[in-house]
Design a protein around this motif. Structure first.
Motif, PDB file in Angstrom:
ATOM      1  N   UNK A 181      -0.585  12.002  -3.413  1.00 48.10           N
ATOM      2  CA  UNK A 181      -1.912  11.643  -3.894  1.00 48.10           C
ATOM      3  C   UNK A 181      -2.879  12.791  -3.662  1.00 48.10           C
ATOM      4  N   UNK A 182      -3.977  12.745  -4.406  1.00 46.88           N
ATOM      5  CA  UNK A 182      -5.051  13.709  -4.177  1.00 46.88           C
ATOM      6  C   UNK A 182      -6.391  13.056  -4.479  1.00 46.88           C
ATOM      7  N   UNK A 183      -7.393  13.461  -3.709  1.00 43.61           N
ATOM      8  CA  UNK A 183      -8.757  12.926  -3.883  1.00 43.61           C
ATOM      9  C   UNK A 183      -9.705  14.116  -3.856  1.00 43.61           C
TER      10      UNK A 183
ATOM     11  N   UNK B 242     -14.807  12.373  -5.367  1.00 47.24           N
ATOM     12  CA  UNK B 242     -15.022  11.050  -4.785  1.00 47.24           C
ATOM     13  C   UNK B 242     -14.635   9.937  -5.751  1.00 47.24           C
ATOM     14  N   UNK B 243     -14.893  10.140  -7.032  1.00 46.70           N
ATOM     15  CA  UNK B 243     -14.677   9.057  -7.969  1.00 46.70           C
ATOM     16  C   UNK B 243     -13.248   8.952  -8.475  1.00 46.70           C
ATOM     17  N   UNK B 244     -12.407   9.947  -8.170  1.00 39.64           N
ATOM     18  CA  UNK B 244     -11.042   9.954  -8.705  1.00 39.64           C
ATOM     19  C   UNK B 244      -9.994   9.948  -7.609  1.00 39.64           C
ATOM     20  N   UNK B 245      -8.922   9.224  -7.858  1.00 34.42           N
ATOM     21  CA  UNK B 245      -7.802   9.174  -6.914  1.00 34.42           C
ATOM     22  C   UNK B 245      -6.533   9.232  -7.755  1.00 34.42           C
TER      23      UNK B 245
ATOM     24  N   UNK C 205       0.826  -1.194   0.000  1.00 34.11           N
ATOM     25  CA  UNK C 205       0.000   0.000   0.000  1.00 34.11           C
ATOM     26  C   UNK C 205       0.872   1.261   0.000  1.00 34.11           C
ATOM     27  N   UNK C 206       0.592   2.160  -0.942  1.00 34.36           N
ATOM     28  CA  UNK C 206       1.341   3.409  -1.043  1.00 34.36           C
ATOM     29  C   UNK C 206       0.624   4.505  -0.266  1.00 34.36           C
ATOM     30  N   UNK C 207      -0.591   4.802  -0.696  1.00 35.15           N
ATOM     31  CA  UNK C 207      -1.450   5.772  -0.031  1.00 35.15           C
ATOM     32  C   UNK C 207      -2.888   5.296  -0.144  1.00 35.15           C
ATOM     33  N   UNK C 208      -3.738   5.820   0.715  1.00 37.39           N
ATOM     34  CA  UNK C 208      -5.139   5.493   0.614  1.00 37.39           C
ATOM     35  C   UNK C 208      -5.993   6.708   0.986  1.00 37.39           C
TER      36      UNK C 208
END
Lengths: 117, 109
Positions: A66-68, A71-74, A45-48
């Motif tokens: 990472x960025x969120x 909701x549908x994109x990571x 696991x890198x990021x969540x």
């Protein structure tokens, strides 16, 4: 219903270049994850993210961001690619639940194969 | 059989035979286990899961057995078919999901 879609599928970078991997899911899942898969090893696991606007570090976060925003994109970013980041990257999502893994199976994309020269 | 962290073992079976893939997990407090199938060039695909309050769970042609005493998980595939050829790996949730490297199953026609 596409499930989890990752783009691009393949990419070759030179050391020091930057890039962003995109993951999109259409299942309205709360939780999303980025993993890397290396030969002879299990997924790491890198990021969540447990929801829009939230992210957290996993087991191997160094060199990645990472960025969120939706909701549908990571999105997974490599700011300055290194040969050690040559790997296959998988995105996954799951519905919300107890704990960061929600005790439910994760839905995976088909991966991005990234080579850093 | 497989253990989280070991190199990829292989299993070769004849079409129509039953397959048994093993996994040793590390944490006696793990409460949820999953088996995934991964075909070449594809992402992992969920096969079956089991919670720690169960010993056995059956799906279509697949059965998962959980032995908490020896921390062992197995996946049984009945009447193995060529389309079952893939890498199979287990995962355990101990607050932190850990994935095994997998076992490569090859089905001979």
């Amino acid at each position: 219903n596409a499930g989890v879609t990752q783009t691009p599928k393949f990419r070759v970078l030179k050391t020091g270049q930057s890039m962003t991997l995109l993951c999109a899911q259409d299942m309205n899942h709360e939780y999303m994850y980025w993993y890397r898969q290396d030969p002879g090893m299990g997924l790491r696991l890198i990021h969540y993210s447990v929801g829009e606007g939230t992210t957290a570090k996993g087991e191997v976060p160094d060199g990645y961001n990472v960025s969120r925003l939706k909701k549908q994109n990571f999105l997974l970013g490599l700011e300055s690619a290194a040969p050690s980041q040559t790997s296959v990257y998988f995105c996954a999502s799951t519905q919300h639940g107890q704990g960061i893994y929600s005790n439910q199976p994760q839905h995976f994309g088909d991966g991005t194969r990234l080579s850093i020269l | 059989g497989e253990s989280v962290g070991l190199h990829l073992p292989t299993l070769s079976v004849q079409e129509g035979d039953n397959s048994i893939i093993n996994c040793a997990y590390s944490n006696s407090a793990s409460d949820y286990f999953i088996w995934y199938k991964q075909e070449s060039g594809k992402g992992p695909q969920f096969i079956i899961d089991i919670r720690s309050n169960m010993d056995k769970r059956q799906g279509q042609r697949v059965t998962v057995l959980l032995n908490k005493t020896v921390k062992h998980l197995s996946l049984q595939i009945a009447a193995t078919q060529p389309g079952d050829s893939a890498v199979y790996f287990c995962a355990e949730n101990m607050g932190d999901m850990r994935f095994g490297a997998g076992t490569r199953l090859t089905v001979k026609p």
